[in-house]
Scaffold this motif. Structure first.
Motif, PDB file in Angstrom:
ATOM      1  N   HIS A  92      16.172  -5.890   9.321  1.00  0.00           N
ATOM      2  CA  HIS A  92      15.442  -5.950   8.060  1.00  0.00           C
ATOM      3  C   HIS A  92      14.005  -5.451   8.235  1.00  0.00           C
ATOM      4  CE1 HIS A  92      18.791  -8.135   6.411  1.00  0.00           C
ATOM      5  NE2 HIS A  92      18.664  -9.097   7.324  1.00  0.00           N
ATOM      6  N   GLY A  93      13.627  -4.501   7.403  1.00  0.00           N
ATOM      7  CA  GLY A  93      12.272  -3.979   7.438  1.00  0.00           C
ATOM      8  C   GLY A  93      12.132  -2.738   6.585  1.00  0.00           C
ATOM      9  N   ALA A  94      10.898  -2.365   6.313  1.00  0.00           N
ATOM     10  CA  ALA A  94      10.605  -1.182   5.507  1.00  0.00           C
ATOM     11  C   ALA A  94       9.671  -0.263   6.289  1.00  0.00           C
ATOM     12  CB  ALA A  94       9.957  -1.584   4.184  1.00  0.00           C
ATOM     13  N   ALA A  95       9.906   1.044   6.150  1.00  0.00           N
ATOM     14  CA  ALA A  95       9.063   2.031   6.832  1.00  0.00           C
ATOM     15  C   ALA A  95       8.800   3.194   5.893  1.00  0.00           C
ATOM     16  CB  ALA A  95       9.722   2.519   8.121  1.00  0.00           C
ATOM     17  N   LEU A  96       7.587   3.745   5.977  1.00  0.00           N
ATOM     18  CA  LEU A  96       7.179   4.872   5.140  1.00  0.00           C
ATOM     19  C   LEU A  96       6.538   5.942   6.006  1.00  0.00           C
ATOM     20  CD1 LEU A  96       5.539   3.024   2.100  1.00  0.00           C
ATOM     21  CD2 LEU A  96       7.761   4.180   2.127  1.00  0.00           C
ATOM     22  N   ALA A  97       6.717   7.202   5.585  1.00  0.00           N
ATOM     23  CA  ALA A  97       6.128   8.343   6.285  1.00  0.00           C
ATOM     24  C   ALA A  97       5.146   9.048   5.362  1.00  0.00           C
ATOM     25  CB  ALA A  97       7.218   9.312   6.749  1.00  0.00           C
ATOM     26  N   TYR A  98       3.933   9.289   5.863  1.00  0.00           N
ATOM     27  CA  TYR A  98       2.886   9.996   5.127  1.00  0.00           C
ATOM     28  C   TYR A  98       2.624  11.321   5.830  1.00  0.00           C
ATOM     29  CZ  TYR A  98       1.817   5.420   3.058  1.00  0.00           C
ATOM     30  OH  TYR A  98       1.877   4.222   2.406  1.00  0.00           O
ATOM     31  N   ARG A  99       2.752  12.400   5.112  1.00  0.00           N
ATOM     32  CA  ARG A  99       2.461  13.687   5.723  1.00  0.00           C
ATOM     33  C   ARG A  99       0.952  13.868   5.826  1.00  0.00           C
ATOM     34  NH1 ARG A  99       4.528  19.750   3.955  1.00  0.00           N
ATOM     35  NH2 ARG A  99       4.508  20.615   6.053  1.00  0.00           N
ATOM     36  N   LEU A 100       0.493  14.345   6.977  1.00  0.00           N
ATOM     37  CA  LEU A 100      -0.929  14.568   7.225  1.00  0.00           C
ATOM     38  C   LEU A 100      -1.217  16.050   7.002  1.00  0.00           C
ATOM     39  CD1 LEU A 100      -1.273  12.444  10.487  1.00  0.00           C
ATOM     40  CD2 LEU A 100      -1.755  11.735   8.135  1.00  0.00           C
ATOM     41  N   VAL A 101      -1.939  16.335   5.935  1.00  0.00           N
ATOM     42  CA  VAL A 101      -2.234  17.718   5.549  1.00  0.00           C
ATOM     43  C   VAL A 101      -3.732  17.847   5.330  1.00  0.00           C
ATOM     44  CG1 VAL A 101      -1.802  19.557   3.868  1.00  0.00           C
ATOM     45  CG2 VAL A 101       0.026  17.953   4.461  1.00  0.00           C
TER      46      VAL A 101
ATOM     47  N   PRO B  76      -0.069  21.672   7.374  1.00  0.00           N
ATOM     48  CA  PRO B  76       0.545  20.447   7.895  1.00  0.00           C
ATOM     49  C   PRO B  76       0.100  20.195   9.329  1.00  0.00           C
ATOM     50  CG  PRO B  76       2.138  22.230   7.913  1.00  0.00           C
ATOM     51  CD  PRO B  76       0.905  22.775   7.244  1.00  0.00           C
ATOM     52  N   LEU B  77      -0.384  18.984   9.586  1.00  0.00           N
ATOM     53  CA  LEU B  77      -0.879  18.640  10.919  1.00  0.00           C
ATOM     54  C   LEU B  77      -0.037  17.578  11.604  1.00  0.00           C
ATOM     55  CD1 LEU B  77      -4.703  18.450  10.116  1.00  0.00           C
ATOM     56  CD2 LEU B  77      -3.378  20.412  10.909  1.00  0.00           C
ATOM     57  N   GLY B  78       0.667  16.767  10.833  1.00  0.00           N
ATOM     58  CA  GLY B  78       1.452  15.718  11.446  1.00  0.00           C
ATOM     59  C   GLY B  78       1.974  14.739  10.420  1.00  0.00           C
ATOM     60  N   THR B  79       2.401  13.585  10.880  1.00  0.00           N
ATOM     61  CA  THR B  79       2.978  12.550  10.024  1.00  0.00           C
ATOM     62  C   THR B  79       2.528  11.186  10.525  1.00  0.00           C
ATOM     63  OG1 THR B  79       4.951  13.915   9.781  1.00  0.00           O
ATOM     64  CG2 THR B  79       5.107  11.656   9.022  1.00  0.00           C
ATOM     65  N   LEU B  80       2.155  10.325   9.601  1.00  0.00           N
ATOM     66  CA  LEU B  80       1.846   8.932   9.902  1.00  0.00           C
ATOM     67  C   LEU B  80       2.996   8.080   9.386  1.00  0.00           C
ATOM     68  CD1 LEU B  80       0.032   6.521  10.681  1.00  0.00           C
ATOM     69  CD2 LEU B  80      -1.053   6.744   8.438  1.00  0.00           C
ATOM     70  N   VAL B  81       3.625   7.309  10.264  1.00  0.00           N
ATOM     71  CA  VAL B  81       4.739   6.436   9.899  1.00  0.00           C
ATOM     72  C   VAL B  81       4.299   4.994  10.102  1.00  0.00           C
ATOM     73  CG1 VAL B  81       7.127   5.793  10.354  1.00  0.00           C
ATOM     74  CG2 VAL B  81       6.422   8.184  10.558  1.00  0.00           C
ATOM     75  N   ILE B  82       4.499   4.146   9.093  1.00  0.00           N
ATOM     76  CA  ILE B  82       4.172   2.728   9.198  1.00  0.00           C
ATOM     77  C   ILE B  82       5.421   1.906   8.919  1.00  0.00           C
ATOM     78  CG2 ILE B  82       1.794   3.134   8.491  1.00  0.00           C
ATOM     79  CD1 ILE B  82       2.537   1.873   5.765  1.00  0.00           C
ATOM     80  N   GLY B  83       5.484   0.714   9.482  1.00  0.00           N
ATOM     81  CA  GLY B  83       6.628  -0.155   9.249  1.00  0.00           C
ATOM     82  C   GLY B  83       6.234  -1.613   9.292  1.00  0.00           C
ATOM     83  N   ARG B  84       6.969  -2.428   8.524  1.00  0.00           N
ATOM     84  CA  ARG B  84       6.739  -3.877   8.531  1.00  0.00           C
ATOM     85  C   ARG B  84       8.079  -4.589   8.485  1.00  0.00           C
ATOM     86  NH1 ARG B  84       2.559  -6.700   4.430  1.00  0.00           N
ATOM     87  NH2 ARG B  84       1.094  -5.653   5.833  1.00  0.00           N
ATOM     88  N   THR B  85       8.237  -5.539   9.361  1.00  0.00           N
ATOM     89  CA  THR B  85       9.493  -6.292   9.454  1.00  0.00           C
ATOM     90  C   THR B  85       9.615  -7.279   8.297  1.00  0.00           C
ATOM     91  OG1 THR B  85       9.417  -6.105  11.863  1.00  0.00           O
ATOM     92  CG2 THR B  85      10.869  -7.796  10.943  1.00  0.00           C
ATOM     93  N   GLY B  86      10.863  -7.432   7.786  1.00  0.00           N
ATOM     94  CA  GLY B  86      11.136  -8.444   6.776  1.00  0.00           C
ATOM     95  C   GLY B  86      10.852  -8.026   5.357  1.00  0.00           C
ATOM     96  N   LEU B  87      10.507  -6.772   5.102  1.00  0.00           N
ATOM     97  CA  LEU B  87      10.241  -6.283   3.754  1.00  0.00           C
ATOM     98  C   LEU B  87      11.344  -5.356   3.288  1.00  0.00           C
ATOM     99  CD1 LEU B  87       6.440  -5.322   3.771  1.00  0.00           C
ATOM    100  CD2 LEU B  87       7.473  -7.392   2.855  1.00  0.00           C
TER     101      LEU B  87
END
Length: 633
Positions: A318-327, A332-343
């Motif tokens: 269980h958890g949610a993760a999102l990806a943000y493109r770094l521009v 395009p320079l990269g991607t920032l991915v964040i995640g949190r357990t239980g959401l």
């Protein structure tokens, strides 16, 4: 420039702010286009409020930490939009009114610059550049805009609280100005679309997201903007995000030329530069799992963050993760991915805040890459512009100190010592006007020509005559082309710029018991000769810079260097080394320093002069430095 609207202007403006008569209750700063400008602006406002409180000026007794924080945040937002996003220079004015209100004014020095397009070439939306204006609209009763022919000013009046409701931050201003801002300001920022509404979670999270987010973004901008390595930017991003906004995060960096990393499978152009988890023991496992799931390309209509597969094998189901493109700049320079357990999904206020942070991360990565490119180009050019080794001359001890200043690209100083055939050796110490690619072009032409002309048998004076003509022809054209290539088209009315060169050039012919030296100085610091007994004399006479006067005729002089005589050749990085208003060579300072080197060999002379030059100024040198010592054995 007047910082307050005139009486006529107040008729068409909203709530024009009157000037304060006490000059001590005013502060001013010019902020050039730089990612560091918002931090400078905040520092200026905080320092001004602290000074006014210390002076007990009228109205200063009503200054509170909340009001100071409000002023710093508002200035930061406007300067960020004007300087970092729009790329203009601004002037910042701050003043205190007797009633305790603080008036802040930000003046755009490029009022006629066209706004940027809202869509990049690849179809992705550009960052928003109107947030400051929405802030003005939300706080219209306390804001105004002043238009002049040469400038546009946005100003705001921040007033102290007038009711009697208790508040923990409602106390006099001290040196610590980092407390959260006013709730009313936070609500206005939400209306302006700059800050997301407060979440309905725990009181601590709600208070931080509702009132401290702007401080977080401002301080994050300061921290990221000063970094010159993209991997360090990625590392700092992880520490900013975890654990405040997410349980874990990862920063992927892409090959910005090809944009690889958003194609299926990622490819060799993408790598997880940094993986961070609040539980350090999970970092390596998480890294291995993420490497199997590189970010996928967004759809053509996608905006904002995208869902990212949850690494359940490592972190549970269980958890949610999102990806943000770094521009940055449409690249395009990269991607920032964040995640949190239980959401099941991230709250909107968190996604919006991370999106703002991702823009700042992208700017920092872009700046770090630009710095790395420039540093690489400078290093390659520098290596190619200097000889691989200093030639050994029979009967002469040689010592060299060369210290290019690490600012502005390749150094404008150069040196050379080389054999010219038929028992002759030549040396040169020169300094091109300016530095960077234009200077590199001139050095790249001058040094090979010196060697070619010397080996063809031309004398010292003839070499300078021909090099002078070369600079007036080929070097000027080539340097101007280099300037256009690096800086863009030449402005209307600007023609090719002459590239001046100061040069000390000489020829050495060793003989039994000494060395015959023929030399000439073209606009260069004159060489000095140190005798064994400590006497110092000048070894040439001044002549015109190379590349200034067409058909100039140069002359040379010949001296004899006997055993123990030392010839010192320097660039103006030595003679013009500054300590306040004073220069190292004032009052024949270089000659005095050389006289103190009597009895030392060439290497120790070079070391001692270099040390004295560095010790003379309290700050690191701001100019290139070259120093050549030739000593007859």
């Amino acid at each position: 420039m007047g910082v307050v609207p005139t009486q006529r202007e107040t008729e068409v403006l909203t709530g024009a702010a009157p000037a304060h008569t006490d000059s001590r209750a005013r502060a001013h700063a010019l902020l050039p286009g730089s990612e560091l400008a918002p931090g400078t602006a905040r520092g200026m406002v905080r320092a001004a409020l602290g000074e006014w409180t210390g002076l007990a000026l009228p109205g200063a007794e009503r200054l509170t930490e909340r009001l100071a924080q409000d002023a710093a945040l508002l200035v930061s937002e406007l300067v960020t939009n004007a300087v970092v996003h729009a790329g203009t220079d601004v002037e910042l004015h701050c003043r205190l009114e007797p009633a305790g209100a603080v008036v802040v004014e930000v003046t755009d020095r490029h009022p006629t610059r066209a706004p940027r397009d809202t869509t990049a070439d690849d179809g992705t939306p550009e960052p928003e550049y109107g947030r400051g204006l929405r802030l003005v609209a939300a706080l219209a009763e306390s804001w105004g805009v002043t238009y002049r022919r040469t400038a546009k000013t946005v100003w705001a009046r921040l007033t102290p609280e007038t009711d009697d409701r208790p508040h923990p931050d409602d106390r006099p201003l001290h040196d610590d100005l980092t407390h959260p801002g006013d709730r009313a300001l936070g609500e206005a920022l939400q209306l302006a679309g700059i800050l997301a509404p407060e979440p309905r979670g725990a009181d601590g999270d709600r208070d931080w997201l509702g009132r401290g987010a702007l401080s977080f973004l401002a301080e994050a901008s300061d921290l990221l903007a000063g970094q010159l390595d993209e991997d360090l930017v990625a590392s700092l991003t992880g520490q900013l995000v975890v654990p405040r906004l997410a349980d874990w995060c990862a920063v992927w960096l892409e090959d910005e030329v090809s944009g690889r990393g958003w194609a299926d499978g990622g490819g060799p152009g993408v790598r997880p530069a940094r993986v961070w988890h609040s539980g350090e023991h999970l970092v390596e496992e998480l890294r291995h799992a993420l490497e199997k799931e590189p970010p996928r390309p967004p759809g053509p209509a996608s905006h904002g963050p995208l869902p990212y597969p949850w690494p359940g094998a490592v972190l549970g189901p269980h958890g949610a993760a999102l990806a943000y493109r770094l521009v940055a700049g449409g690249r395009p320079l990269g991607t920032l991915v964040i995640g949190r357990t239980g959401l099941l999904r991230f709250p909107d206020e968190v996604t919006g805040l991370v999106e703002d942070l991702s823009r700042r991360v992208a700017l920092a990565i872009g700046a770090a890459r630009q710095y790395a490119r420039q540093a690489t180009i400078s290093a390659v050019l520098q290596r190619g512009l200097l000889p691989g080794a200093v030639a050994e001359i029979p009967g002469v001890r040689t010592a060299l100190v060369y210290e290019p200043c690490d600012k502005g690209g390749p150094s404008g100083d150069f040196y050379d010592v080389f054999p010219a055939g038929h028992g002759r050796w030549c040396f040169a110490v020169g300094d091109v006007q300016g530095k960077g690619p234009e200077a590199a072009v001139v050095i790249g032409l001058a040094r090979p020509w010196l060697r070619l002309l010397a080996r063809e048998g031309y004398g010292v004076a003839d070499v300078l005559d021909r090099l002078n003509q070369l600079l007036l022809d080929d070097a000027t054209e080539a340097a101007d082309a280099a300037a256009r290539a690096f800086a863009g088209p030449v402005a209307p009315g600007d023609g090719p710029q002459t590239r001046f060169l100061s040069l000390l050039y000489g020829e050495l012919v060793p003989y039994e018991g000494g060395v015959r030296c023929t030399l000439a100085s073209a606009g260069h610091p004159l060489p000095l000769v140190l005798g064994p007994g400590g006497d110092v004399r000048t070894a040439a006479r001044p002549q015109t810079l190379l590349g200034v006067v067409e058909d100039e005729t140069y002359t040379s002089e010949t001296i004899e260097l006997r055993s123990g005589d030392t010839l010192l050749c320097v660039t103006d990085g030595v003679t013009e080394r500054r300590n306040g208003p004073d220069q190292f060579d004032d009052g024949d300072g270089l000659a005095r320093a050389l006289a103190g080197c009597a009895g030392l060999d060439a290497g120790l002379v070079a070391e001692r002069i270099s040390r004295l030059v560095h010790d003379f100024g309290g700050q690191p040198p701001e100019d290139d430095l070259a120093l050549l010592v030739l000593q007859a054995e």
